[in-house]
Design a protein around this motif. Structure first.
Motif, PDB file in Angstrom:
ATOM      1  N   PHE A 126      21.193  86.874 -78.205  1.00  0.00           N
ATOM      2  CA  PHE A 126      20.611  87.601 -79.602  1.00  0.00           C
ATOM      3  C   PHE A 126      19.775  86.374 -80.249  1.00  0.00           C
ATOM      4  CE2 PHE A 126      24.477  90.294 -79.004  1.00  0.00           C
ATOM      5  CZ  PHE A 126      23.907  91.260 -78.117  1.00  0.00           C
ATOM      6  N   LEU A 127      20.421  85.262 -80.435  1.00  0.00           N
ATOM      7  CA  LEU A 127      19.405  84.005 -80.928  1.00  0.00           C
ATOM      8  C   LEU A 127      18.145  83.721 -79.990  1.00  0.00           C
ATOM      9  CD1 LEU A 127      22.198  81.850 -82.534  1.00  0.00           C
ATOM     10  CD2 LEU A 127      20.123  82.838 -83.754  1.00  0.00           C
ATOM     11  N   ASN A 184      26.950  78.165 -81.369  1.00  0.00           N
ATOM     12  CA  ASN A 184      27.559  79.182 -82.222  1.00  0.00           C
ATOM     13  C   ASN A 184      28.813  78.863 -82.238  1.00  0.00           C
ATOM     14  OD1 ASN A 184      27.498  80.679 -79.111  1.00  0.00           O
ATOM     15  ND2 ASN A 184      29.573  80.917 -80.066  1.00  0.00           N
ATOM     16  N   ILE A 240      32.882  83.390 -83.632  1.00  0.00           N
ATOM     17  CA  ILE A 240      32.108  84.529 -83.102  1.00  0.00           C
ATOM     18  C   ILE A 240      31.734  84.549 -81.661  1.00  0.00           C
ATOM     19  CG2 ILE A 240      29.575  83.654 -83.588  1.00  0.00           C
ATOM     20  CD1 ILE A 240      29.362  86.191 -84.994  1.00  0.00           C
ATOM     21  N   ILE A 295      28.514  94.246 -81.945  1.00  0.00           N
ATOM     22  CA  ILE A 295      28.462  93.325 -82.942  1.00  0.00           C
ATOM     23  C   ILE A 295      26.997  94.104 -83.890  1.00  0.00           C
ATOM     24  CG2 ILE A 295      27.072  91.876 -81.957  1.00  0.00           C
ATOM     25  CD1 ILE A 295      27.823  89.485 -83.834  1.00  0.00           C
ATOM     26  N   VAL A 324      22.818  82.732 -87.855  1.00  0.00           N
ATOM     27  CA  VAL A 324      23.512  83.974 -87.804  1.00  0.00           C
ATOM     28  C   VAL A 324      24.511  83.607 -88.819  1.00  0.00           C
ATOM     29  CG1 VAL A 324      25.330  85.282 -86.831  1.00  0.00           C
ATOM     30  CG2 VAL A 324      23.174  84.853 -85.242  1.00  0.00           C
ATOM     31  N   TYR A 383      27.441  80.953 -88.734  1.00  0.00           N
ATOM     32  CA  TYR A 383      28.152  81.215 -87.501  1.00  0.00           C
ATOM     33  C   TYR A 383      27.589  80.739 -86.221  1.00  0.00           C
ATOM     34  CZ  TYR A 383      31.116  84.543 -90.240  1.00  0.00           C
ATOM     35  OH  TYR A 383      31.554  85.120 -91.199  1.00  0.00           O
ATOM     36  N   TYR A 409      30.339  87.405 -78.444  1.00  0.00           N
ATOM     37  CA  TYR A 409      29.603  88.561 -78.917  1.00  0.00           C
ATOM     38  C   TYR A 409      28.248  88.488 -78.477  1.00  0.00           C
ATOM     39  CZ  TYR A 409      33.653  89.791 -81.652  1.00  0.00           C
ATOM     40  OH  TYR A 409      34.855  90.386 -81.844  1.00  0.00           O
ATOM     41  N   VAL A 419      26.149  85.865 -79.307  1.00  0.00           N
ATOM     42  CA  VAL A 419      25.197  85.692 -80.331  1.00  0.00           C
ATOM     43  C   VAL A 419      24.397  84.424 -79.653  1.00  0.00           C
ATOM     44  CG1 VAL A 419      25.292  83.925 -82.580  1.00  0.00           C
ATOM     45  CG2 VAL A 419      26.442  86.208 -82.494  1.00  0.00           C
ATOM     46  N   TYR A 460      18.917  92.019 -88.790  1.00  0.00           N
ATOM     47  CA  TYR A 460      17.660  91.235 -88.309  1.00  0.00           C
ATOM     48  C   TYR A 460      16.739  91.101 -89.710  1.00  0.00           C
ATOM     49  CZ  TYR A 460      19.015  91.204 -83.486  1.00  0.00           C
ATOM     50  OH  TYR A 460      19.612  91.401 -82.434  1.00  0.00           O
ATOM     51  N   LEU A 503      21.113  87.922 -88.890  1.00  0.00           N
ATOM     52  CA  LEU A 503      20.153  86.874 -88.199  1.00  0.00           C
ATOM     53  C   LEU A 503      18.749  86.693 -89.005  1.00  0.00           C
ATOM     54  CD1 LEU A 503      20.009  86.985 -84.398  1.00  0.00           C
ATOM     55  CD2 LEU A 503      18.339  86.132 -85.746  1.00  0.00           C
ATOM     56  N   ILE A 538      24.074  93.439 -86.073  1.00  0.00           N
ATOM     57  CA  ILE A 538      23.116  92.538 -86.470  1.00  0.00           C
ATOM     58  C   ILE A 538      22.327  93.162 -87.418  1.00  0.00           C
ATOM     59  CG2 ILE A 538      21.565  90.595 -86.074  1.00  0.00           C
ATOM     60  CD1 ILE A 538      23.050  90.515 -83.237  1.00  0.00           C
TER      61      ILE A 538
END
Length: 271
Positions: free
Chosen positions: A132-133, A119, A123, A229, A63, A72, A126, A128, A233, A14, A231
């Motif tokens: 997480f984004l 996304n 993916i 997942i 990502v 992704y 999960y 994303v 970063y 990411l 990641i």
């Protein structure tokens, strides 16, 4: 490492950057976003020309595979005073011209917009796009220097925004909502008014975002609904010595009162 996604426990990067600094990755972002929109039947979008790739006030989070050949998912922060109006202005000004004055007022301290979140199906599931984004987007806002963040949210993302400290902005639209991008869909205007302190965020979100700010380059094993997942970063934005928020603020201006109407199907909730 090859661009292969292990569905049992994906491993991805990411990464944050300014759009004008990485045109190749921007092209991968555009293509991936376009494919997602097309797959759900959205073909007419306000951002279809993708002028943001040349916008000095656009910052990107993606990502990607560890070899950087596959993207992704992604999201952007557009800062007011770049080479474009904020996407939320372009999307809703025909419905309520007050959005432009609202953005201008916040822009005097530095504001931006969380936009273009997507996304790939590859993916999906999960976290994303859903978590997480979004967290990383808030985390990097302090590097950019903005004091507030706008977002135009679909109904299923409103609670996620509230958990991160966003508030519904009731002064525009119908108590903050619009029929957008078409008459059978509703979008909600939200603003994060203190991205530095996150005083209204739930404790778990606040702590996680603060940890990301303290460790901009870190590998974390994240979990959502029993799916894991890994990641990597890398959210220290390169070349920030070339970024001038004060110049962006100086470039903002009050808009004309005349606003042309548009058809609903020209709007883009994913802009």
């Amino acid at each position: 490492m090859e661009s292969y996604l292990n569905k049992e426990k994906p491993e991805v990067r990411l990464r944050a950057f300014r759009a004008i600094d990485d045109p190749e990755t921007c092209a991968l972002f555009v293509e991936g976003h376009k494919n997602v929109l097309t797959s759900i039947g959205v073909t007419k979008v306000t951002s279809s020309k993708n002028e943001w790739v040349d916008n000095p006030g656009a910052f990107v989070l993606i990502v990607e595979s560890l070899d950087k050949k596959k993207v992704y998912g992604g999201v952007r922060i557009h800062v007011a005073g770049g080479s474009q109006p904020l996407p939320i202005e372009e999307a809703t000004k025909a419905l309520d011209p007050a959005i432009t004055t609202l953005v201008y007022n916040y822009a005097q301290q530095g504001t931006g917009e969380f936009c273009g979140l997507w996304n790939s199906r590859e993916i999906a599931g999960y976290g994303v796009g859903s978590i997480f984004l979004s967290r990383a987007c808030v985390a990097i806002s302090t590097q950019i220097g903005i004091k507030s963040i706008f977002a135009l949210c679909a109904p299923y993302t409103v609670q996620m925004g509230i958990n991160s400290g966003y508030e519904i902005e009731t002064s525009i639209g119908n108590n903050g909502t619009f029929y957008y991008p078409k008459l059978d869909l509703i979008a909600t205007t939200m603003i994060l008014k203190d991205p530095e302190f996150l005083s209204k965020a739930v404790e778990e979100e606040r702590e996680t975002i603060f940890k990301l700010r303290e460790n901009l380059t870190i590998t974390r094993l994240e979990e959502l609904r029993k799916k894991q997942i890994e990641i990597h970063y890398e959210i220290q934005i390169p070349n920030l010595e070339n970024w001038d928020l004060k110049a962006a603020i100086a470039n903002t201006s009050l808009p004309s009162a005349q606003v042309k109407t548009q058809d609903f199907d020209e709007f883009d909730i994913f802009s």
